[in-house]
Design a protein around this motif. Structure first.
Motif, PDB file in Angstrom:
ATOM      1  N   ARG A  85     -59.752  22.641  38.433  1.00 47.40           N
ATOM      2  CA  ARG A  85     -61.282  22.653  38.848  1.00 47.40           C
ATOM      3  C   ARG A  85     -61.800  23.823  39.738  1.00 47.40           C
ATOM      4  O   ARG A  85     -62.835  24.235  39.719  1.00 47.40           O
ATOM      5  CB  ARG A  85     -61.575  21.172  39.305  1.00 47.40           C
ATOM      6  CG  ARG A  85     -63.236  21.292  39.392  1.00 47.40           C
ATOM      7  CD  ARG A  85     -63.378  19.769  40.033  1.00 47.40           C
ATOM      8  NE  ARG A  85     -62.848  18.590  39.369  1.00 47.40           N
ATOM      9  CZ  ARG A  85     -63.679  18.064  38.252  1.00 47.40           C
ATOM     10  NH1 ARG A  85     -65.143  18.718  38.308  1.00 47.40           N
ATOM     11  NH2 ARG A  85     -63.463  17.201  37.575  1.00 47.40           N
ATOM     12  N   TRP A 114     -63.086  27.041  37.733  1.00 45.13           N
ATOM     13  CA  TRP A 114     -64.170  26.877  36.502  1.00 45.13           C
ATOM     14  C   TRP A 114     -65.049  27.901  36.689  1.00 45.13           C
ATOM     15  O   TRP A 114     -66.262  27.580  36.709  1.00 45.13           O
ATOM     16  CB  TRP A 114     -64.423  25.437  36.605  1.00 45.13           C
ATOM     17  CG  TRP A 114     -63.525  24.483  35.961  1.00 45.13           C
ATOM     18  CD1 TRP A 114     -62.064  24.713  35.678  1.00 45.13           C
ATOM     19  CD2 TRP A 114     -63.668  23.145  35.818  1.00 45.13           C
ATOM     20  NE1 TRP A 114     -61.574  23.532  35.119  1.00 45.13           N
ATOM     21  CE2 TRP A 114     -62.562  22.529  35.085  1.00 45.13           C
ATOM     22  CE3 TRP A 114     -64.840  22.309  36.016  1.00 45.13           C
ATOM     23  CZ2 TRP A 114     -62.143  21.114  34.985  1.00 45.13           C
ATOM     24  CZ3 TRP A 114     -64.515  20.909  35.495  1.00 45.13           C
ATOM     25  CH2 TRP A 114     -63.567  20.381  35.279  1.00 45.13           C
ATOM     26  N   ARG A 174     -66.711  20.677  24.719  1.00 42.89           N
ATOM     27  CA  ARG A 174     -66.476  20.316  26.093  1.00 42.89           C
ATOM     28  C   ARG A 174     -66.271  21.480  27.260  1.00 42.89           C
ATOM     29  O   ARG A 174     -66.076  21.221  28.141  1.00 42.89           O
ATOM     30  CB  ARG A 174     -65.384  19.488  26.286  1.00 42.89           C
ATOM     31  CG  ARG A 174     -65.397  18.137  25.444  1.00 42.89           C
ATOM     32  CD  ARG A 174     -64.146  17.619  25.243  1.00 42.89           C
ATOM     33  NE  ARG A 174     -63.666  17.054  26.497  1.00 42.89           N
ATOM     34  CZ  ARG A 174     -62.259  16.711  26.828  1.00 42.89           C
ATOM     35  NH1 ARG A 174     -61.263  16.927  25.831  1.00 42.89           N
ATOM     36  NH2 ARG A 174     -61.927  16.457  28.190  1.00 42.89           N
ATOM     37  N   ARG A 184     -68.512  23.565  28.145  1.00 48.30           N
ATOM     38  CA  ARG A 184     -69.635  23.945  28.970  1.00 48.30           C
ATOM     39  C   ARG A 184     -69.412  23.616  30.629  1.00 48.30           C
ATOM     40  O   ARG A 184     -69.433  24.301  31.523  1.00 48.30           O
ATOM     41  CB  ARG A 184     -70.682  23.586  28.492  1.00 48.30           C
ATOM     42  CG  ARG A 184     -72.160  24.082  29.416  1.00 48.30           C
ATOM     43  CD  ARG A 184     -73.327  23.286  28.829  1.00 48.30           C
ATOM     44  NE  ARG A 184     -73.137  21.792  28.888  1.00 48.30           N
ATOM     45  CZ  ARG A 184     -73.663  21.115  30.179  1.00 48.30           C
ATOM     46  NH1 ARG A 184     -73.931  21.838  31.061  1.00 48.30           N
ATOM     47  NH2 ARG A 184     -73.828  20.020  30.169  1.00 48.30           N
ATOM     48  N   LYS A 185     -68.628  22.460  30.603  1.00 50.99           N
ATOM     49  CA  LYS A 185     -68.551  21.859  31.937  1.00 50.99           C
ATOM     50  C   LYS A 185     -67.448  22.567  32.388  1.00 50.99           C
ATOM     51  O   LYS A 185     -67.495  22.583  33.947  1.00 50.99           O
ATOM     52  CB  LYS A 185     -68.113  20.413  31.994  1.00 50.99           C
ATOM     53  CG  LYS A 185     -69.378  19.456  31.400  1.00 50.99           C
ATOM     54  CD  LYS A 185     -69.197  17.879  31.427  1.00 50.99           C
ATOM     55  CE  LYS A 185     -70.280  17.255  30.884  1.00 50.99           C
ATOM     56  NZ  LYS A 185     -70.037  15.606  30.992  1.00 50.99           N
ATOM     57  N   ARG A 186     -66.690  23.322  32.010  1.00 55.38           N
ATOM     58  CA  ARG A 186     -65.527  23.879  32.622  1.00 55.38           C
ATOM     59  C   ARG A 186     -65.964  25.603  32.783  1.00 55.38           C
ATOM     60  O   ARG A 186     -64.843  26.166  33.067  1.00 55.38           O
ATOM     61  CB  ARG A 186     -64.368  23.645  31.918  1.00 55.38           C
ATOM     62  CG  ARG A 186     -63.646  22.200  31.854  1.00 55.38           C
ATOM     63  CD  ARG A 186     -62.570  21.987  30.689  1.00 55.38           C
ATOM     64  NE  ARG A 186     -62.119  20.921  31.264  1.00 55.38           N
ATOM     65  CZ  ARG A 186     -62.428  19.537  30.945  1.00 55.38           C
ATOM     66  NH1 ARG A 186     -63.719  19.391  30.359  1.00 55.38           N
ATOM     67  NH2 ARG A 186     -61.750  18.562  31.114  1.00 55.38           N
ATOM     68  N   TYR A 188     -77.574  20.608  41.184  1.00 53.92           N
ATOM     69  CA  TYR A 188     -76.986  20.136  39.988  1.00 53.92           C
ATOM     70  C   TYR A 188     -76.211  21.065  39.290  1.00 53.92           C
ATOM     71  O   TYR A 188     -75.760  20.679  37.786  1.00 53.92           O
ATOM     72  CB  TYR A 188     -78.168  19.544  39.120  1.00 53.92           C
ATOM     73  CG  TYR A 188     -79.032  18.839  39.773  1.00 53.92           C
ATOM     74  CD1 TYR A 188     -78.491  17.368  40.177  1.00 53.92           C
ATOM     75  CD2 TYR A 188     -80.499  19.037  40.145  1.00 53.92           C
ATOM     76  CE1 TYR A 188     -79.517  16.446  41.133  1.00 53.92           C
ATOM     77  CE2 TYR A 188     -81.133  18.041  41.015  1.00 53.92           C
ATOM     78  CZ  TYR A 188     -80.795  16.959  41.399  1.00 53.92           C
ATOM     79  OH  TYR A 188     -81.551  15.927  41.978  1.00 53.92           O
ATOM     80  N   ARG A 189     -75.881  22.236  39.587  1.00 52.38           N
ATOM     81  CA  ARG A 189     -75.208  23.230  39.004  1.00 52.38           C
ATOM     82  C   ARG A 189     -73.620  23.289  39.472  1.00 52.38           C
ATOM     83  O   ARG A 189     -73.357  22.616  40.762  1.00 52.38           O
ATOM     84  CB  ARG A 189     -75.827  24.656  39.329  1.00 52.38           C
ATOM     85  CG  ARG A 189     -77.199  25.018  38.802  1.00 52.38           C
ATOM     86  CD  ARG A 189     -77.511  26.257  38.719  1.00 52.38           C
ATOM     87  NE  ARG A 189     -78.674  26.353  37.931  1.00 52.38           N
ATOM     88  CZ  ARG A 189     -79.503  27.520  38.257  1.00 52.38           C
ATOM     89  NH1 ARG A 189     -79.157  28.439  39.052  1.00 52.38           N
ATOM     90  NH2 ARG A 189     -80.551  27.637  37.392  1.00 52.38           N
ATOM     91  N   SER A 190     -72.750  23.653  38.797  1.00 52.92           N
ATOM     92  CA  SER A 190     -71.412  23.558  39.102  1.00 52.92           C
ATOM     93  C   SER A 190     -70.975  24.467  40.182  1.00 52.92           C
ATOM     94  O   SER A 190     -71.811  25.428  40.449  1.00 52.92           O
ATOM     95  CB  SER A 190     -70.476  23.667  37.968  1.00 52.92           C
ATOM     96  OG  SER A 190     -70.838  25.092  37.591  1.00 52.92           O
ATOM     97  N   SER A 198     -75.219  15.008  41.030  1.00 52.00           N
ATOM     98  CA  SER A 198     -75.515  13.873  39.995  1.00 52.00           C
ATOM     99  C   SER A 198     -76.900  13.339  40.236  1.00 52.00           C
ATOM    100  O   SER A 198     -77.384  13.422  41.690  1.00 52.00           O
ATOM    101  CB  SER A 198     -74.507  12.855  39.884  1.00 52.00           C
ATOM    102  OG  SER A 198     -75.005  12.045  39.044  1.00 52.00           O
ATOM    103  N   ARG A 238     -71.713  19.029  41.562  1.00 51.53           N
ATOM    104  CA  ARG A 238     -70.779  18.545  40.487  1.00 51.53           C
ATOM    105  C   ARG A 238     -69.446  18.424  41.340  1.00 51.53           C
ATOM    106  O   ARG A 238     -68.503  19.176  40.781  1.00 51.53           O
ATOM    107  CB  ARG A 238     -70.758  19.347  39.366  1.00 51.53           C
ATOM    108  CG  ARG A 238     -72.026  19.334  38.747  1.00 51.53           C
ATOM    109  CD  ARG A 238     -71.961  20.018  37.149  1.00 51.53           C
ATOM    110  NE  ARG A 238     -73.186  20.547  36.548  1.00 51.53           N
ATOM    111  CZ  ARG A 238     -73.970  19.766  35.960  1.00 51.53           C
ATOM    112  NH1 ARG A 238     -73.879  18.406  36.173  1.00 51.53           N
ATOM    113  NH2 ARG A 238     -75.113  20.078  35.761  1.00 51.53           N
TER     114      ARG A 238
END
Length: 520
Positions: free
Chosen positions: A128, A131, A170, A172-174, A362-364, A453, A512
């Motif tokens: 993680r 990412w 899947r 995009r979240k990574r 709200y951004r990674s 979140s 996140r």
């Protein structure tokens, strides 16, 4: 920070640009028959975005290896590495933020599918902390995500299709943004193509492909005939990163060229018939090898992984010393304390710019770090000196402890938070700040925003997890209010409404933070 990638010109003569940040979030599908300029379009996109985002190019024909000389991509020769080695290399690619080209030219179709699946799996399964935003460009995507079984084994098709589905559905979240190109939409798996929100459609002749292209662009079937009339290098663009309505685009020039290029007519050699027979049927010395020569995979893997660990391609061997050559420039002087203090002050200013964005909570973390590095470049400061773990700690403290620099009580709170799991540190500091200010207990929406979140339910689960481990103690008051005590500090917040809305400018923790430790 908005970055526009120049792709060429529209038919009206205005610049045709792609919003890079939006592209990273919404992905891209390119379609065009052979000779439509599809590879030229991909090369233009890669070249224009190389300075802004990390890239990985899945290259089945070895056409993009020329990017290495101009833009510093590391070429990974897939035929020199085993599948586990490719997976490890991909993990190091994400860790060290190296742009690469996976050259599949020396493999047959089934081995190309297996190598691609291993490499994409390594990118997808990275830790993680790594990412970072990354463009993953897949040329000839119908080979790796076929819509129907072909001559390859079911196992190879399954693993390749699964890797492509993970990338597009899947990824995009990574931080993985898929850019896939295909000659035949009808041969590309629908669940892979459907995940793209941006489209560039080029010249197409088959009715079934034209119909699918028209459907994706929201055009009527009778308008599909226009795809037959498109010239080479002309595409119809649609998507949130480019245009809300179908827009004709002519792709601009590129700085590098593929190794093959388009075939050109040239006269045959004037060879007499008898001489031609001798040239064909008489063996010459030495004969060219029938199959590509492959180096041992173990040594090749170790060599490439060492290059990736260094963060750049291996330097060439040192040249012979020339006594008449001018002396080498002296090494750069070490940073003085004053320069270090100035750099830290610039970091703080850039960090405030990043946090000023309303969507920042709200951004990674990887996206925020990329934004931080780009802004540092604009301010003329070396952002890479602040590594990701240090950036995470500074971001957490900046959000929860704005204006608390130098306060001994706050330093005590940050020291206590450092002993906790990283995922709960921002919430702990949020509660500590409220207790230190004798403010009402943060509401569930405030706690949710602290962990990146919008779900109050996630906040309640996180607070329950923290209470089960003794990090906090919740006390209920009259009128559906609560206060939260922090035993490690001996502090407690005032009573507050857990259902109150989060203020627009309230504190918020890192975006996140991820799943709760221990699966809570």
């Amino acid at each position: 920070m908005k970055v526009g990638i120049d792709m060429g010109r529209t038919t009206a003569g205005t610049p045709a640009t792609i919003d890079l940040e939006e592209l990273l979030a919404t992905r891209l599908l390119v379609q065009g028959n052979s000779g439509s300029g599809k590879s030229h379009l991909l090369r233009r996109l890669i070249e224009q975005s190389a300075a802004w985002v990390q890239q990985a190019v899945i290259d089945p024909e070895g056409d993009f290896v020329t990017l290495a000389e101009r833009f510093g991509h590391v070429v990974v020769e897939a035929d020199e590495h085993t599948e586990p080695a490719l997976q490890s290399i991909a993990a190091r690619v994400r860790q060290h933020r190296v742009s690469v080209v996976l050259n599949l030219e020396g493999l047959d179709t089934e081995m190309q599918m297996r190598a691609t699946a291993a490499f994409l799996g390594g990118l997808f399964d990275a830790d993680r902390d790594f990412w970072y935003p990354m463009l993953v460009v897949v040329d000839e995507a119908q080979l790796f995500a076929p819509s129907a079984a072909g001559e390859v084994s079911d196992e190879a098709r399954k693993v390749s299709l699964g890797a492509m589905t993970n990338l597009m559905c899947r990824g995009r979240k990574r931080g993985l943004a898929g850019v896939i190109a295909t000659q035949r939409l009808a041969k590309l798996a629908k669940n892979v193509a459907a995940e793209a929100s941006n489209f560039l459609m080029g010249r197409t002749f088959l009715d079934i492909d034209m119909a699918r292209a028209a459907d994706l662009l929201g055009m009527e079937r009778r308008q599909a005939e226009m795809f037959r009339d498109l010239e080479r290098g002309h595409f119809i663009a649609l998507g949130p990163a480019m245009s809300r309505r179908p827009l004709p685009v002519r792709i601009g020039e590129v700085e590098t060229q593929g190794r093959a290029g388009s075939p050109k007519l040239m006269p045959l050699p004037a060879t007499p018939v008898e001489d031609a027979r001798d040239l064909i049927f008489t063996a010459t010395e030495p004969e060219p090898p029938r199959y590509p020569v492959r180096r041992p995979s173990a040594s090749a893997s170790a060599d490439l992984m060492a290059r990736l660990a260094a963060g750049r391609a291996a330097p060439p061997p040192p040249a012979a010393v020339d006594e008449d050559a001018p002396p080498a420039p002296p090494p750069e002087p070490e940073e003085t304390p004053e320069q270090a203090a100035e750099r830290e002050a610039r970091y703080e200013a850039v960090l405030r710019e990043v946090l000023a964005d309303p969507e920042a909570p709200y951004r990674s973390l990887a996206v925020l770090y990329q934004d931080f590095l780009v802004r540092c470049r604009g301010h003329g400061v070396e952002g890479d000196r602040l590594a990701l773990p240090a950036f995470r700690r500074r971001l957490t403290a900046a959000r929860a402890g704005a204006g608390m620099t130098g306060d001994p009580a706050w330093e005590r709170a940050t020291a206590a938070a450092a002993a906790l799991e990283e995922d709960i540190q921002p919430v702990f500091l949020l509660l500590a700040r409220a207790a230190l200010d004798h403010a009402p207990c943060p509401s569930d929406p405030e706690v949710a925003r602290a962990c990146g979140s919008r779900s109050p339910g996630r906040a309640r689960r996180l607070l329950t997890y923290m209470e089960q481990r003794g990090h906090i103690v919740t006390r209920n008051g009259l009128g559906n209010t609560r206060s939260i005590a922090l035993p490690a500090l001996g502090w407690e917040t005032a009573l507050g409404d857990p259902n109150a809305e989060a203020p627009a400018d309230g504190p918020a923790g890192p975006a996140r933070a991820g799943d709760l430790p221990g699966g809570a």
